[in-house]
Design an enzyme around this catalytic site. Structure first.
Site, PDB file in Angstrom:
ATOM      1  CE1 TYR A   1      -1.441   4.754   3.244  1.00 60.14           C
ATOM      2  CE2 TYR A   1      -1.116   6.585   4.752  1.00 60.14           C
ATOM      3  CZ  TYR A   1      -1.230   6.243   3.314  1.00 60.14           C
ATOM      4  OH  TYR A   1      -1.128   6.730   2.070  1.00 60.14           O
TER       5      TYR A   1
ATOM      6  CB  SER B   1       1.492   8.977   3.314  1.00 55.84           C
ATOM      7  OG  SER B   1       0.651   9.557   4.155  1.00 55.84           O
TER       8      SER B   1
END
Length: 245
Positions: free
Chosen positions: A153, A140
């Site tokens: 995250y 990501s």
């Protein structure tokens, strides 16, 4: 004609994972759709592939379980065409500001996004060490630049990026290539759950002024798994509309 090679896609029942399954099946791979809970969604994906003339099967696996991941790859080696590709796509978010984040929330994200990627990578490299192949992690842009409320995250995806580079060096002598794809804001169910105003502000920050479509990410995954990418390894490639430019 039956496919000559298989690819495993974890988290393959929805979103970017589903797009990867359909794109790879269209390209002639047999795709093993790995899911944790949503058996009905996984079977829908398998049926959609079959309706388009492709080949796919579904396997239920908890990718955070060492025993489950070992059993998954044992079954793939025994019952499917030669394993030549793996897409480690399973992941979760549990956003929140760090001072209010519980250890349980931190651990859930790190275990699902990082530890499961390690388990999948370890068994992938064992399975493909004699024949070569390609492993693609779904990372990501949050692993490349910080996002407020995503310490867990961002840490997990940043670690996946570092692991990608290390495994590329480990796997190269055996003909194993390891890369990561780092999507930006992508039109998936997870992103659509964001408050509309917050999402609009995030999209406004993207130079191309829109979200990615899952197929746009899947196309890069297909390329990295294929022979045209035979000299590409150890790379983290963003698909983000210029967000990290």
């Amino acid at each position: 004609m039956q496919p000559e090679r298989s690819v495993v896609v974890t988290g393959g029942s929805r979103g970017i994972g589903r797009a990867c399954v359909e794109t790879l099946a269209d390209a002639g791979w047999h795709v093993v759709v790995v899911f944790r809970r949503a058996a009905d969604e996984a079977e829908q994906v398998v049926q959609a592939v079959a309706d388009r003339g492709g080949s796919a099967s579904a396997m239920q696996t908890d990718v955070s379980s060492e025993a489950d991941v070992r059993e998954l790859f044992r079954k793939v080696r025994v019952g499917h065409p030669r394993l030549a590709g793996v897409v480690s796509n399973a992941g979760v978010t549990r956003d929140g500001l760090t001072p209010m984040m519980s250890l349980a929330t931190w651990n859930t994200v790190v275990e699902t996004n990082l530890t499961s990627s390690f388990l999948v990578a370890r068994e992938s490299m064992k399975a493909m060490r004699r024949t070569g192949g390609s492993l693609v992690f779904m990372s990501s842009v949050s692993g490349l630049r910080g996002q407020v409320g995503q310490a867990n995250y961002a840490a997990s995806k940043g670690a996946v990026n570092a692991m990608t580079r290390a495994l590329a060096r480990e796997g190269a002598p055996a003909g194993l290539r390891v890369n990561a794809v780092a999507p930006g804001f992508t039109d998936t169910e997870m992103v659509r759950r964001m408050p509309r105003g917050d999402l609009a502000r995030l999209v406004d920050a993207v130079p191309l002024r829109r979200m990615a479509q899952p197929r746009e990410v899947a196309s890069l995954v297909q390329f990295l798994l294929g022979d045209d990418a035979s000299y590409i390894t150890g790379q983290i490639i963003s698909v983000d509309g210029g967000l990290t430019a």
